[in-house]
Design an enzyme around this catalytic site. Sequence first.
Site, PDB file in Angstrom:
ATOM      1  N   ASN A 107       0.857  -1.187   0.000  1.00  0.00           N
ATOM      2  CA  ASN A 107       0.000   0.000   0.000  1.00  0.00           C
ATOM      3  C   ASN A 107       0.892   1.236   0.000  1.00  0.00           C
ATOM      4  O   ASN A 107       2.043   1.181   0.440  1.00  0.00           O
ATOM      5  CB  ASN A 107      -0.867   0.012   1.267  1.00  0.00           C
ATOM      6  CG  ASN A 107      -1.812   1.201   1.314  1.00  0.00           C
ATOM      7  OD1 ASN A 107      -2.406   1.576   0.297  1.00  0.00           O
ATOM      8  ND2 ASN A 107      -1.949   1.812   2.484  1.00  0.00           N
ATOM      9  N   HIS A 109       0.803   5.180   1.467  1.00  0.00           N
ATOM     10  CA  HIS A 109       0.055   6.005   2.407  1.00  0.00           C
ATOM     11  C   HIS A 109       0.692   7.397   2.448  1.00  0.00           C
ATOM     12  O   HIS A 109       1.910   7.519   2.517  1.00  0.00           O
ATOM     13  CB  HIS A 109       0.082   5.365   3.795  1.00  0.00           C
ATOM     14  CG  HIS A 109      -0.701   6.130   4.811  1.00  0.00           C
ATOM     15  ND1 HIS A 109      -2.075   6.050   4.885  1.00  0.00           N
ATOM     16  CD2 HIS A 109      -0.315   7.017   5.753  1.00  0.00           C
ATOM     17  CE1 HIS A 109      -2.495   6.862   5.848  1.00  0.00           C
ATOM     18  NE2 HIS A 109      -1.454   7.454   6.392  1.00  0.00           N
ATOM     19  N   SER A 136       4.736   6.881   2.435  1.00  0.00           N
ATOM     20  CA  SER A 136       5.350   5.602   2.779  1.00  0.00           C
ATOM     21  C   SER A 136       4.740   4.477   1.958  1.00  0.00           C
ATOM     22  O   SER A 136       3.522   4.410   1.804  1.00  0.00           O
ATOM     23  CB  SER A 136       5.105   5.261   4.256  1.00  0.00           C
ATOM     24  OG  SER A 136       5.441   6.325   5.118  1.00  0.00           O
ATOM     25  N   ASP A 145      -2.667   0.622   8.342  1.00  0.00           N
ATOM     26  CA  ASP A 145      -1.509   1.508   8.098  1.00  0.00           C
ATOM     27  C   ASP A 145      -0.340   1.167   9.022  1.00  0.00           C
ATOM     28  O   ASP A 145       0.491   2.027   9.320  1.00  0.00           O
ATOM     29  CB  ASP A 145      -1.889   2.988   8.262  1.00  0.00           C
ATOM     30  CG  ASP A 145      -2.956   3.431   7.283  1.00  0.00           C
ATOM     31  OD1 ASP A 145      -2.982   2.900   6.161  1.00  0.00           O
ATOM     32  OD2 ASP A 145      -3.775   4.296   7.645  1.00  0.00           O
TER      33      ASP A 145
HETATM   34  C1  GAR Z   1      -2.690   8.785  -2.688  1.00  0.00           C
HETATM   35  O1  GAR Z   1      -2.233  10.013  -2.181  1.00  0.00           O
HETATM   36  C2  GAR Z   1      -2.479   7.681  -1.672  1.00  0.00           C
HETATM   37  O2  GAR Z   1      -1.328   7.871  -0.907  1.00  0.00           O
HETATM   38  C3  GAR Z   1      -3.726   7.804  -0.848  1.00  0.00           C
HETATM   39  O3  GAR Z   1      -4.740   8.080  -1.764  1.00  0.00           O
HETATM   40  C4  GAR Z   1      -4.209   8.822  -2.849  1.00  0.00           C
HETATM   41  C5  GAR Z   1      -4.656   8.219  -4.148  1.00  0.00           C
HETATM   42  O4  GAR Z   1      -4.290   9.018  -5.224  1.00  0.00           O
HETATM   43  N1  GAR Z   1      -3.978   6.601  -0.121  1.00  0.00           N
HETATM   44  C6  GAR Z   1      -4.550   6.587   1.088  1.00  0.00           C
HETATM   45  O5  GAR Z   1      -4.886   7.590   1.681  1.00  0.00           O
HETATM   46  C7  GAR Z   1      -4.712   5.201   1.681  1.00  0.00           C
HETATM   47  N2  GAR Z   1      -5.330   5.272   2.962  1.00  0.00           N
HETATM   48  P1  GAR Z   1      -4.302   8.455  -6.706  1.00  0.00           P
HETATM   49  O6  GAR Z   1      -5.670   7.816  -6.922  1.00  0.00           O
HETATM   50  O7  GAR Z   1      -4.119   9.655  -7.566  1.00  0.00           O
HETATM   51  O8  GAR Z   1      -3.187   7.464  -6.835  1.00  0.00           O
END
Ligand code: GAR
Length: 210
Positions: A107, A109, A136, A145
């Site tokens: 994942n 985060h 991360s 997480d």
């Molecule tokens: C990213 O910033 C990722 O780190 C976050 O969602 C976004 C997705 O962006 N993930 C989380 O918050 C997981 N809990 P994207 O759809 O443009 O890749």
Amino acid sequence: VRRVVVLISGSGSNLQALIDAQTHDELGGEIVAVISNEPDAYGLVRAREAGIDAVVLPHREYENRDAYDGALIKVIERHEPDLIVLAGFMRIFTPRFVQRFLGRMLNIHPSLLPAYQGLHTHERALADGVPEHGCSVHFVTEELDGGPVVVQAAVNVAEGETEETLKEKVHTREHLIYPIAVKWFLEGRLRFTAEGATIDGHPLPPHGLR
Ligand code: GAR
């Protein structure tokens, strides 16, 4: 060829970074399917434009979390992946799901874990006035997480930074580090063990590589 399934819920900019790496032969494997729980996720368009199988599995059509995760397991396993990559997949898994893919699910985060687990990470970091924020890549375990961190990238929180500018800055770093971590895994260099993550057989520190 090593097979990757990517799970998304939204824009899919991290998915795009992975697709771009694959296009340049820098992913170490092939994205064989993209699965979204949200029918309108823009990432589905990105997948189709890249000629990747794009599957919608709407969570709203399932009675409960366990029923959904059961269906998700089936769709994922149909594609026989070596690795499952969560790229903005905004759902919490049942323990059964996590156990099924333990050690082969990553994942990303948007924080320097263990700081700011959960949601609204940029907003909370700004409110606290921390000098540094970031992202991360970690293995997914039953602790939300909380799995072993593989690699982190930090950004400075500048004077006058807003949630939007900070999010944007962190995103650029996410796109840098995620394809690298995926490649390490697919090459067999990155492993999940009971004690944590290892790279080339060496244990990683709690915050991963930086
Ligand atoms: C990213 O910033 C990722 O780190 C976050 O969602 C976004 C997705 O962006 N993930 C989380 O918050 C997981 N809990 P994207 O759809 O443009 O890749």
